[in-house]
Design a protein around this motif. Sequence first.
Motif, mmCIF file in Angstrom:
data_model
loop_
_atom_site.group_PDB
_atom_site.id
_atom_site.type_symbol
_atom_site.label_atom_id
_atom_site.label_comp_id
_atom_site.label_asym_id
_atom_site.label_seq_id
_atom_site.Cartn_x
_atom_site.Cartn_y
_atom_site.Cartn_z
ATOM 1 N N ASN A 136 0.791 -1.232 0.000
ATOM 2 C CA ASN A 136 0.000 0.000 0.000
ATOM 3 C C ASN A 136 0.826 1.287 0.000
ATOM 4 O OD1 ASN A 136 -2.661 -0.403 -0.487
ATOM 5 N ND2 ASN A 136 -3.349 -0.023 1.591
ATOM 6 N N GLU A 137 2.100 1.174 -0.353
ATOM 7 C CA GLU A 137 2.988 2.346 -0.441
ATOM 8 C C GLU A 137 3.631 2.357 -1.821
ATOM 9 O OE1 GLU A 137 3.712 4.621 2.002
ATOM 10 O OE2 GLU A 137 2.359 3.669 3.435
ATOM 11 N N LEU A 138 3.938 3.554 -2.320
ATOM 12 C CA LEU A 138 4.677 3.627 -3.571
ATOM 13 C C LEU A 138 6.086 3.086 -3.370
ATOM 14 C CD1 LEU A 138 3.540 7.109 -4.915
ATOM 15 C CD2 LEU A 138 3.159 4.888 -6.007
ATOM 16 N N ALA A 139 6.604 2.408 -4.383
ATOM 17 C CA ALA A 139 7.958 1.864 -4.345
ATOM 18 C C ALA A 139 8.561 1.977 -5.745
ATOM 19 C CB ALA A 139 7.932 0.402 -3.896
ATOM 20 N N ILE A 140 9.872 2.056 -5.791
ATOM 21 C CA ILE A 140 10.589 2.175 -7.057
ATOM 22 C C ILE A 140 10.904 0.777 -7.580
ATOM 23 C CG2 ILE A 140 12.655 3.056 -8.207
ATOM 24 C CD1 ILE A 140 12.875 5.102 -5.837
ATOM 25 N N GLN A 141 10.379 0.481 -8.752
ATOM 26 C CA GLN A 141 10.709 -0.791 -9.392
ATOM 27 C C GLN A 141 11.907 -0.618 -10.324
ATOM 28 O OE1 GLN A 141 7.835 -2.509 -12.248
ATOM 29 N NE2 GLN A 141 7.921 -4.326 -10.937
ATOM 30 N N HIS A 142 12.032 0.583 -10.872
ATOM 31 C CA HIS A 142 13.122 0.847 -11.814
ATOM 32 C C HIS A 142 13.425 2.349 -11.780
ATOM 33 C CE1 HIS A 142 15.574 0.348 -15.407
ATOM 34 N NE2 HIS A 142 14.929 1.364 -15.967
ATOM 35 N N LYS A 143 14.704 2.685 -11.679
ATOM 36 C CA LYS A 143 15.140 4.077 -11.777
ATOM 37 C C LYS A 143 16.339 4.124 -12.715
ATOM 38 C CE LYS A 143 16.835 8.114 -9.245
ATOM 39 N NZ LYS A 143 17.138 8.706 -7.918
ATOM 40 N N LYS A 144 16.226 4.982 -13.719
ATOM 41 C CA LYS A 144 17.307 5.163 -14.682
ATOM 42 C C LYS A 144 17.644 6.647 -14.726
ATOM 43 C CE LYS A 144 18.521 4.157 -19.490
ATOM 44 N NZ LYS A 144 18.021 3.567 -20.747
ATOM 45 N N VAL A 145 18.910 6.957 -14.489
ATOM 46 C CA VAL A 145 19.397 8.336 -14.473
ATOM 47 C C VAL A 145 20.225 8.564 -15.732
ATOM 48 C CG1 VAL A 145 20.850 9.990 -13.253
ATOM 49 C CG2 VAL A 145 19.427 8.399 -11.950
ATOM 50 N N ILE A 146 19.841 9.551 -16.528
ATOM 51 C CA ILE A 146 20.557 9.915 -17.742
ATOM 52 C C ILE A 146 21.243 11.252 -17.490
ATOM 53 C CG2 ILE A 146 20.391 10.407 -20.218
ATOM 54 C CD1 ILE A 146 19.482 7.566 -19.467
ATOM 55 N N LEU A 147 22.561 11.224 -17.372
ATOM 56 C CA LEU A 147 23.302 12.470 -17.155
ATOM 57 C C LEU A 147 23.348 13.280 -18.445
ATOM 58 C CD1 LEU A 147 26.153 11.038 -14.953
ATOM 59 C CD2 LEU A 147 24.470 12.759 -14.258
ATOM 60 N N GLN A 148 23.076 14.564 -18.340
ATOM 61 C CA GLN A 148 23.094 15.480 -19.479
ATOM 62 C C GLN A 148 24.334 16.363 -19.366
ATOM 63 O OE1 GLN A 148 20.029 15.743 -21.818
ATOM 64 N NE2 GLN A 148 20.148 13.676 -20.987
ATOM 65 N N LEU A 149 25.487 15.733 -19.363
ATOM 66 C CA LEU A 149 26.764 16.416 -19.217
ATOM 67 C C LEU A 149 27.666 16.059 -20.393
ATOM 68 C CD1 LEU A 149 27.422 15.471 -15.465
ATOM 69 C CD2 LEU A 149 26.600 17.678 -16.299
ATOM 70 N N ASP A 150 28.644 16.916 -20.673
ATOM 71 C CA ASP A 150 29.653 16.583 -21.679
ATOM 72 C C ASP A 150 30.629 15.547 -21.131
ATOM 73 O OD1 ASP A 150 28.578 18.465 -23.429
ATOM 74 O OD2 ASP A 150 29.864 20.046 -22.655
ATOM 75 N N SER A 151 30.942 15.687 -19.842
ATOM 76 C CA SER A 151 31.851 14.765 -19.167
ATOM 77 C C SER A 151 31.712 14.985 -17.666
ATOM 78 C CB SER A 151 33.304 15.006 -19.605
ATOM 79 O OG SER A 151 33.719 16.296 -19.204
ATOM 80 N N LEU A 152 32.322 14.106 -16.903
ATOM 81 C CA LEU A 152 32.360 14.275 -15.453
ATOM 82 C C LEU A 152 33.628 15.027 -15.110
ATOM 83 C CD1 LEU A 152 31.175 10.797 -14.177
ATOM 84 C CD2 LEU A 152 29.899 12.927 -14.191
ATOM 85 N N ARG A 153 33.478 16.256 -14.654
ATOM 86 C CA ARG A 153 34.634 17.063 -14.300
ATOM 87 C C ARG A 153 34.544 17.407 -12.828
ATOM 88 N NH1 ARG A 153 33.837 20.431 -19.658
ATOM 89 N NH2 ARG A 153 31.798 20.434 -18.832
ATOM 90 N N PRO A 154 35.586 17.609 -12.137
ATOM 91 C CA PRO A 154 36.963 17.536 -12.612
ATOM 92 C C PRO A 154 37.572 16.149 -12.476
ATOM 93 C CG PRO A 154 36.954 18.413 -10.397
ATOM 94 C CD PRO A 154 35.509 18.162 -10.778
ATOM 95 N N HIS A 155 36.939 15.250 -11.757
ATOM 96 C CA HIS A 155 37.594 13.994 -11.379
ATOM 97 C C HIS A 155 37.119 12.777 -12.161
ATOM 98 C CE1 HIS A 155 33.883 13.693 -9.181
ATOM 99 N NE2 HIS A 155 34.189 14.789 -8.544
ATOM 100 N N GLY A 156 36.092 12.908 -12.971
ATOM 101 C CA GLY A 156 35.670 11.803 -13.813
ATOM 102 C C GLY A 156 34.948 10.656 -13.129
#
Length: 162
Positions: A136-156
């Motif tokens: 009877n509670e909401l739960a996450i069955q699937h979570k997908k995160v799409i990063l909208q970055l050129d790269s991970l800076r500064p440490h990658g």
Amino acid sequence: MTVTTVTRQDVVDFLYTEAKILDEWRLKEWADLFTDDGTYLIPPIGEPDADPLTSLFYAHDNRSRLQERAERLLKKEAHVEFPHSTTLRNYHNIIVNNLESDVISVELNFTAHRTKREVMDTFIGKAYYDLVLQNNELAIQHKKVILQLDSLRPHGKISLIL
């Protein structure tokens, strides 16, 4: 709460609660938001539809792995996150679909700010959720995160949960 009584506001409140739990580093509680068959994915930057069998994902966790990730990040031995970063997440442009269905789909934009040792990183992107009712509670069955970055800076690297 039943499938027919879940409202858009219930979903939005659930998502805002998830963001608050993450910002407060209550990672074990965050893992508990997932179903037993839940998944958490972060594909490579620029490859949102990448295949986890042929591409290296930042995260490709089933329920037990995401629990382990949460527990590991809380330990002092996780040097990159001890002491913990200060984070602030914002979820916006939330689109909720299939409220009358067994699986509610959500798409949102997010901004996650992280500060540590006088350095601030900002992560932006989209997140996709499949939510279900569990006990009877909401739960996450699937979570997908799409990063909208050129790269991970500064440490990658990503050292926190998005």
